[in-house]
Design a protein around this motif. Structure first.
Motif, PDB file in Angstrom:
ATOM      1  N   UNK A  62       0.829  -1.202   0.000  1.00 42.43           N
ATOM      2  CA  UNK A  62       0.000   0.000   0.000  1.00 42.43           C
ATOM      3  C   UNK A  62       0.863   1.250   0.000  1.00 42.43           C
ATOM      4  N   UNK A  63       0.396   2.261  -0.714  1.00 44.35           N
ATOM      5  CA  UNK A  63       0.994   3.595  -0.627  1.00 44.35           C
ATOM      6  C   UNK A  63      -0.064   4.610  -1.022  1.00 44.35           C
ATOM      7  N   UNK A  64       0.080   5.827  -0.508  1.00 44.10           N
ATOM      8  CA  UNK A  64      -0.914   6.832  -0.837  1.00 44.10           C
ATOM      9  C   UNK A  64      -0.738   8.108  -0.033  1.00 44.10           C
ATOM     10  N   UNK A  65      -1.449   9.145  -0.475  1.00 38.86           N
ATOM     11  CA  UNK A  65      -1.399  10.440   0.196  1.00 38.86           C
ATOM     12  C   UNK A  65      -2.784  10.867   0.648  1.00 38.86           C
ATOM     13  N   UNK A  94     -11.882  13.876   5.290  1.00 39.71           N
ATOM     14  CA  UNK A  94     -10.661  13.144   4.998  1.00 39.71           C
ATOM     15  C   UNK A  94     -10.484  13.064   3.487  1.00 39.71           C
ATOM     16  N   UNK A  95      -9.356  13.562   3.001  1.00 42.25           N
ATOM     17  CA  UNK A  95      -9.140  13.629   1.560  1.00 42.25           C
ATOM     18  C   UNK A  95      -8.161  12.599   1.048  1.00 42.25           C
ATOM     19  N   UNK A  96      -8.426  12.115  -0.147  1.00 37.75           N
ATOM     20  CA  UNK A  96      -7.546  11.150  -0.812  1.00 37.75           C
ATOM     21  C   UNK A  96      -6.893  11.831  -2.005  1.00 37.75           C
ATOM     22  N   UNK A  97      -5.583  11.977  -1.950  1.00 39.42           N
ATOM     23  CA  UNK A  97      -4.846  12.547  -3.082  1.00 39.42           C
ATOM     24  C   UNK A  97      -4.528  11.465  -4.103  1.00 39.42           C
ATOM     25  N   UNK A  98      -4.165  10.299  -3.605  1.00 38.51           N
ATOM     26  CA  UNK A  98      -3.869   9.155  -4.458  1.00 38.51           C
ATOM     27  C   UNK A  98      -3.627   7.946  -3.558  1.00 38.51           C
ATOM     28  N   UNK A 175      -6.874  10.913  -8.615  1.00 37.11           N
ATOM     29  CA  UNK A 175      -7.731  11.976  -9.140  1.00 37.11           C
ATOM     30  C   UNK A 175      -6.937  13.239  -9.461  1.00 37.11           C
ATOM     31  N   UNK A 176      -7.476  14.043 -10.376  1.00 39.01           N
ATOM     32  CA  UNK A 176      -6.827  15.306 -10.725  1.00 39.01           C
ATOM     33  C   UNK A 176      -6.814  16.237  -9.521  1.00 39.01           C
ATOM     34  N   UNK A 177      -7.863  16.171  -8.704  1.00 43.06           N
ATOM     35  CA  UNK A 177      -7.950  16.966  -7.484  1.00 43.06           C
ATOM     36  C   UNK A 177      -8.300  16.050  -6.313  1.00 43.06           C
ATOM     37  N   UNK A 178      -7.872  16.438  -5.123  1.00 45.32           N
ATOM     38  CA  UNK A 178      -8.142  15.640  -3.927  1.00 45.32           C
ATOM     39  C   UNK A 178      -9.640  15.390  -3.774  1.00 45.32           C
ATOM     40  N   UNK A 179      -9.988  14.147  -3.492  1.00 49.58           N
ATOM     41  CA  UNK A 179     -11.382  13.743  -3.302  1.00 49.58           C
ATOM     42  C   UNK A 179     -11.605  13.439  -1.822  1.00 49.58           C
ATOM     43  N   UNK A 195     -12.272   9.899 -10.356  1.00 48.40           N
ATOM     44  CA  UNK A 195     -11.424   9.310  -9.316  1.00 48.40           C
ATOM     45  C   UNK A 195     -10.044   8.906  -9.832  1.00 48.40           C
ATOM     46  N   UNK A 196      -9.894   8.892 -11.133  1.00 45.57           N
ATOM     47  CA  UNK A 196      -8.643   8.363 -11.688  1.00 45.57           C
ATOM     48  C   UNK A 196      -8.484   6.906 -11.286  1.00 45.57           C
TER      49      UNK A 196
END
Length: 203
Positions: A62-65, A94-98, A175-179, A195-196
């Protein structure tokens, strides 16, 4: 970490050992590692190279921002300390960048289906077929919620292939922008493009 059978009759260790034996294990060896960083300027918590591995079973990478994760954790800790309900608005923010999540099957699926099939008096192949069939039914039900059909189809197809033949399953979002999690309350925003989103299976 090594999980093995206990020797005392009727103990938790003995019950664990019994279940491990049904899966064909004498013990399970687990390793875990990874890095986490926090940037206070951007409020981004990032996880890199995180991996939980169970020898001869499965590996989870797992990895993510994420943004606003610290606010969420503070709310959860405060609720725990005061034995009160947490402020759920922090979860919605809570935002998901990727992120990327990969499951590598190293025999756990075969072992699990074999054990479950024996308990049901079935063949493992029959149980696999039932599992993938249930995913197909879930696809139809999810399609009625307004979620992007392409996102559902891609995800279920990858999950079905993973259940059928093992290998690796990777789910990712860029995603192009944080979701934020709050946005998921509106099905129209849950699209593959927004969501990309990607769901892939490899043998």
């Amino acid at each position: 970490i090594v999980i093995g059978a206990g020797t005392e009759e009727n103990s938790l260790g003995a019950m664990v050992g019994e279940q491990l034996g049904k899966l064909g294990y004498d013990s399970l060896t687990m390793t875990m590692g990874g890095d986490a960083t926090y940037d206070p300027k951007s409020d981004v918590t990032r996880y890199e190279d995180f991996e939980l591995s169970v020898k001869d079973a499965i590996s989870i990478k797992f990895e993510g921002g994420f943004t606003n994760l610290t606010d969420f954790m503070k709310a959860m800790n405060q609720a725990s300390a005061t034995e009160s309900e947490p402020d759920m608005s922090t979860l919605q923010n809570l935002g998901i960048k990727d992120f990327s999540l990969t499951l590598d099957d190293n025999s756990l699926l075969d072992r699990g289906f074999k054990m479950a099939a024996e308990m049901q008096g079935m063949e493992p192949a029959q149980l696999r077929a039932m599992a993938t069939g249930m995913l197909g039914m879930a696809t139809m039900q999810a399609g009625q919620t307004g979620v992007d059909p392409e996102l559902i189809s891609d995800t279920v197809s990858a999950l079905s292939s993973f259940l059928e033949s093992g290998g690796s399953l990777t789910l990712s979002m860029d995603p192009a922008e944080t979701v934020t999690l709050g946005q998921f309350e509106d099905p129209s925003q849950i699209t593959k493009g927004a969501l990309g989103w990607s769901a892939k299976h490899t043998k």
